[in-house]
Enzyme design. Structure first.
Site, mmCIF file in Angstrom:
data_model
loop_
_atom_site.group_PDB
_atom_site.id
_atom_site.type_symbol
_atom_site.label_atom_id
_atom_site.label_comp_id
_atom_site.label_asym_id
_atom_site.label_seq_id
_atom_site.Cartn_x
_atom_site.Cartn_y
_atom_site.Cartn_z
ATOM 1 C CB THR A 76 -2.656 8.309 24.762
ATOM 2 O OG1 THR A 76 -3.907 8.863 23.979
ATOM 3 C CG2 THR A 76 -1.929 7.108 23.895
ATOM 4 C CB SER A 168 -8.345 20.674 29.851
ATOM 5 O OG SER A 168 -8.129 21.622 28.548
ATOM 6 C CE LYS A 178 -3.520 17.283 29.324
ATOM 7 N NZ LYS A 178 -3.548 18.339 28.638
ATOM 8 C CG ASP A 325 -3.986 23.032 27.487
ATOM 9 O OD1 ASP A 325 -5.168 23.618 27.481
ATOM 10 O OD2 ASP A 325 -3.913 22.023 27.658
ATOM 11 C CB THR A 391 -6.984 14.051 16.662
ATOM 12 O OG1 THR A 391 -7.245 12.754 17.071
ATOM 13 C CG2 THR A 391 -7.690 14.171 15.318
ATOM 14 C CD GLU A 416 -10.673 20.889 15.144
ATOM 15 O OE1 GLU A 416 -11.383 21.839 15.223
ATOM 16 O OE2 GLU A 416 -10.562 19.995 15.874
ATOM 17 C CB ALA A 417 -9.401 21.414 19.217
ATOM 18 C CE LYS A 428 -4.302 21.179 24.552
ATOM 19 N NZ LYS A 428 -3.857 19.497 24.799
#
Length: 597
Positions: A76, A168, A178, A325, A391, A416-417, A428
């Site tokens: 994913t 990232s 991605k 991001d 998540t 939270e990340a 994000k």
């Protein structure tokens, strides 16, 4: 690949790794020999060919097996791995194979392709564009950009798929692929497994490896400037930032791509001199020379930014990760610098956003199940909707679209990340987060309220929510052992240490004690471990919730604990005590290495 040619390479080409001996392919086992021959027959990249040839010459069969016997799996999150030769790594061959499988699965339409500044990112993006162009797709080639610009472009061009080549905030030797679906969100199951099957059916590279041919390919449209302008305009149109007051802030792009976009957008609602860049970190550099790990969450990653702030007498530091991001914040206090957690930034955003809404009964906020549940407390008091997801923004973004189709407004979501989503894209977006945070900070300054004071006000109003998060370094086999032991009590344990279990959700086994039929409403995945539990304390107003899950990308068992209480000390002590309790009752295997974050 003829073996004579393989021999010739090592005796006629300067190879600093050659040890002076020659080992023929016949010295390997038959399966490994076939894999080497297969790789050399399809890899046209001199660097990665040399890697495999060197390992053959030095008889490094363990490394050859590591690189060739397993295959990088499409999931994913697409692909992400170290850049090296071999079917298990990120390289020209695996990028082309993934692109062929993805294009064959979609069959027709248009594709958006962007990339970050990492080593090989541009080449991987060019190869991707060539593959999709060869399949007859119209390809919108964005070039080097921030990751949020790819989902924006998928929406803008109504594309069938979007690909962003980025790793990232991973180490410099990693890269990734991605994938965004036609709805502008990262893909979710079962698309990932279906695409993986298509990749396995299209492994033979059918491509001209000359990446310069994208410039003459009639199916490739170069749209960088158009996308940057359109994305920037959408940020301003949706977020409508007001002119800032007279304050300065330090910004770091963490050696990534964010600075040029942040500077261009913020100049439209700030004065010259508001933004003070960390000069050594604001030009894209794929080697990330000033940070051990290019993630603003990591210890010491903001050191240069804090030094820049001290030198300029500035009280606020803002950061993006390398692909822009994610977003992080640190601010000066009388006792020194304090970096906000992702949950704390999320609470400040949630408070700011809800104040701007006029129709709360048609509004939802979303966060992930491992993030703070304080927005749920806000929703209960103020009358808006709140839901948590698994998540990852693939789940958050798709849930937002689902709610929007039902007529709800979803102005904010977070994880939270340090991931934050606003209505600019369904993913994000660290640039949008920075714009909104500047507005939030400006508002608090006008009201004479400091960031810490505002957090304290929110805790007083909605309850003190405190976290104790961390992980254990372990192996998949040990994780299996731990979770099998946890599940030995059916359907779930009544107590964990001194705490009574109030609810139990196991997304591996597909069980939820809180639903009528005991089936979870969230996605069940038998291939990964994830348990969420609520615990009771003698005080009915207190709240403890924790999630334990195996990491899908690292050898870690992650633990997220949150406690709610009437004061900060009590909430912190409850969360800490649950960590200790789990360590004594669940994580008793010898050799576990624990780390708090």
């Amino acid at each position: 690949m003829r073996k004579a040619a393989l021999i010739l390479n090592f005796y006629t080409i300067d190879n600093p790794y050659f040890d002076g001996r020659y080992y023929s392919l016949e010295t390997m086992d038959g399966q490994l020999q076939k894999l080497v021959e297969q790789w050399l027959s399809i890899d046209h990249n001199e660097t990665t060919r040399r890697e495999i040839e060197t390992f053959v010459a030095n008889k490094n069969t363990s490394k050859l097996k590591e690189l060739l016997e397993s295959r990088i799996q499409f999931g994913t999150a697409g692909l992400r791995a170290r850049m090296e030769a071999g079917f298990a790594r990120m390289n020209d061959v695996t990028v082309v194979q993934a692109s062929q499988g993805l294009a064959a699965y979609i069959k027709s339409g248009s594709a958006v392709v962007g990339h970050d500044h990492r080593h090989n990112s541009k080449r991987f993006a060019q190869l991707t564009a060539l593959v999709f162009g060869s399949y007859g797709f119209k390809v919108y080639f964005v070039g080097q950009c921030a990751t949020p610009m790819v989902p924006y472009s998928v929406d803008r061009y109504k594309a069938s798929v979007g690909i962003m080549v980025t790793a990232s905030h991973n180490p410099k030797d990693d890269n990734g692929y991605k994938v965004y679906w036609k709805n502008g969100c990262q893909i979710i199951p079962p698309l990932d497994s279906d695409i993986q099957l298509s990749i396995m059916e299209n492994l033979d590279p059918q491509i001209d490896w000359d990446v310069n041919k994208i410039y003459s390919n009639k199916n490739v449209i170069f749209c960088h400037d158009e996308v940057v302008y359109g994305y920037s305009k959408r940020v301003l149109d949706i977020l409508q930032p007001q002119k800032l007051g007279d304050f300065k802030y330090v910004y770091t792009a963490m050696h990534g791509v964010g600075f040029e976009f942040v500077k261009a957008i913020t100049e439209l609602f700030t004065d010259d001199g508001n933004l003070i860049p960390v000069k050594k970190q604001c030009s894209p550099d794929p080697d990330f020379p000033t940070v051990a790990f290019p993630n603003p969450e990591e210890k010491d990653a903001l050191n240069l930014a804090l030094c820049t702030a001290n030198a300029n007498n500035v009280d606020l530091v803002l950061a993006n990760d390398p692909d822009a991001d994610r977003f992080s914040v640190a601010y000066r206090t009388p006792n020194g610098w304090r970096q906000l957690s992702g949950n704390e930034i999320g609470l400040l955003f949630a408070d700011y956003v809800v104040q701007k809404q006029t129709n709360l009964d048609k509004m939802y906020m979303i966060n992930s199940t491992v993030s703070s549940q304080m927005p749920g407390s806000m929703a209960d008091k103020l009358g808006f909707g709140f839901v948590d997801t698994l998540t990852g923004f693939k789940w958050i973004g798709n849930k937002a679209i689902e709610l929007e189709k039902k007529g709800y407004n979803v102005p904010f979501a977070f994880e939270e990340a340090i991931g934050f989503m606003f209505p600019v894209v369904h993913d994000k977006d660290g640039i949008s987060a920075l714009v909104v945070f500047l507005q939030l900070y400006n508002k608090l300054l006008k009201e004479g309220i400091k960031l810490g004071e505002r957090l304290e006000q929110l805790y007083s109003k909605y309850g003190y929510f405190k976290q104790c998060n961390g992980y254990y370094i372990t192996t998949p086999a040990v994780q299996d052992e731990i979770f099998n032991c946890i599940r030995s009590t059916k359907p779930y344990p009544s107590h964990i240490g001194k705490y009574q279990v109030n609810s139990w959700r196991d997304l591996t086994m597909g069980y939820d004690s809180d639903t009528v039929d005991h089936l979870p409403t969230l996605h069940v995945d038998p291939s990964s471990h994830m348990i969420t539990c609520k615990l009771l304390t003698p005080n009915k107003d207190e709240f403890i919730r924790f999630t334990v899950r195996g990491s899908g990308t690292e050898p870690k068992l992650k633990v997220y604990i949150e406690a709610k209480a009437e004061n900060e000390n009590r909430a912190e002590s409850l969360a800490e005590d649950v960590w200790i309790t789990l360590r004594k009752t669940w994580f008793t295997v010898e050799g576990l290495t624990e780390k708090r974050v």
